[in-house]
Design an enzyme around this catalytic site. Structure first.
Site, PDB file in Angstrom:
ATOM      1  N   GLN A  35       0.829  -1.210   0.000  1.00 32.18           N
ATOM      2  CA  GLN A  35       0.000   0.000   0.000  1.00 32.18           C
ATOM      3  C   GLN A  35       0.861   1.257   0.000  1.00 32.18           C
ATOM      4  O   GLN A  35       0.584   2.219   0.703  1.00 32.18           O
ATOM      5  CB  GLN A  35      -0.938  -0.003   1.217  1.00 32.18           C
ATOM      6  CG  GLN A  35      -1.898  -1.167   1.219  1.00 32.18           C
ATOM      7  CD  GLN A  35      -2.755  -1.206   2.470  1.00 32.18           C
ATOM      8  OE1 GLN A  35      -2.797  -0.262   3.248  1.00 32.18           O
ATOM      9  NE2 GLN A  35      -3.439  -2.316   2.658  1.00 32.18           N
ATOM     10  N   CYS A  36       1.898   1.255  -0.813  1.00 30.38           N
ATOM     11  CA  CYS A  36       2.876   2.336  -0.874  1.00 30.38           C
ATOM     12  C   CYS A  36       2.775   3.019  -2.235  1.00 30.38           C
ATOM     13  O   CYS A  36       2.380   2.396  -3.221  1.00 30.38           O
ATOM     14  CB  CYS A  36       4.268   1.730  -0.682  1.00 30.38           C
ATOM     15  SG  CYS A  36       5.656   2.853  -0.852  1.00 30.38           S
ATOM     16  N   GLY A  37       3.152   4.270  -2.286  1.00 34.45           N
ATOM     17  CA  GLY A  37       3.192   4.967  -3.564  1.00 34.45           C
ATOM     18  C   GLY A  37       4.145   4.316  -4.554  1.00 34.45           C
ATOM     19  O   GLY A  37       3.997   4.472  -5.766  1.00 34.45           O
TER      20      GLY A  37
END
Length: 161
Positions: A35-37
Site C-alpha cells: 500500500q505504498c506509492g
C-alpha cells in the site's frame, strides 16, 4: 558474518531459506509494501526478474510494515496481492523490520555494507534496493525513487563478471 550468504530468512510461507542457496547469482534485495506509492515498482521488479533470471539473477522481496503501516497484511494477504496485481514470481520472504532493534540481521548487514546518502544507515522508505554481486558482496544501494528499469545496465555489468 561476512556476506549475505551467511544469513537465513523465512520464506513467505514460513520456511527457513539459507541465502547461500543464491550463491553465484546476482541479486536485487528490496523491502516491499502493498500500500505504498512505490508499490507499482513490483511490475518493474518482475520484469527485471523475467529478463535476467535465465542468466543467474534473482529479485528477493522482503515485505516491511515500518513505513506508514503500508504492509498491514499477513503472509497469505501479501502473497495473494503480489500474484493477483503484479504476477510476482520472484521469491518473497516473511514480513520483517529493516530498521531499529528488531531489524532483520540481513538488513543490519546490508545497511552497514552500503550506507545511504551522507553515510546514513537507516532505510528511508519501502522499495530501497540493494544490488548484490555473484560473490555475495553489496555492489550498490538505490533509493526508493530509483525505478527498477533504471538498474538493468548495472545488472548486466554484474552478470558479465
Amino acid at each position: 558474518m561476512t556476506g549475505i550468504y551467511d544469513f537465513q530468512a523465512d520464506s513467505l510461507s514460513g520456511n527457513p531459506v539459507d541465502l547461500a542457496k543464491y550463491q553465484g547469482k546476482v541479486l536485487l534485495i528490496v523491502n516491499t509494501a502493498s500500500q505504498c506509492g512505490f508499490t507499482p515498482q513490483y511490475k518493474g521488479l518482475e520484469e527485471l526478474h523475467k529478463q535476467f533470471a535465465a542468466r543467474g539473477f534473482e529479485v528477493l522481496g522482503f515485505p516491511c510494515n515500518q513505513f506508514g503501516q503500508q504492509e498491514p497484511g499477513n503472509a497469505s494477504d501479501i502473497s495473494a496481492f503480489c500474484e493477483r496485481n503484479y504476477g510476482v514470481s520472484f521469491p518473497m520472504f516473511s514480513k520483517i523490520d529493516v530498521n531499529g532493534d528488531n531489524a532483520h540481521p540481513l538488513y543490519k548487514y546490508l545497511k552497514q555494507a552500503a550506507p545511504g546518502l551522507l553515510g546514513t544507515q537507516g532505510i528511508k522508505w519501502n522499495f530501497t534496493k540493494f544490488l548484490i554481486g555473484k560473490d555475495g558482496s553489496v555492489h550498490e544501494r538505490y533509493a526508493p525513487t530509483t525505478k527498477p528499469e533504471e538498474l538493468a545496465s548495472d545488472i548486466e555489468k554484474l552478470l558479465a563478471v
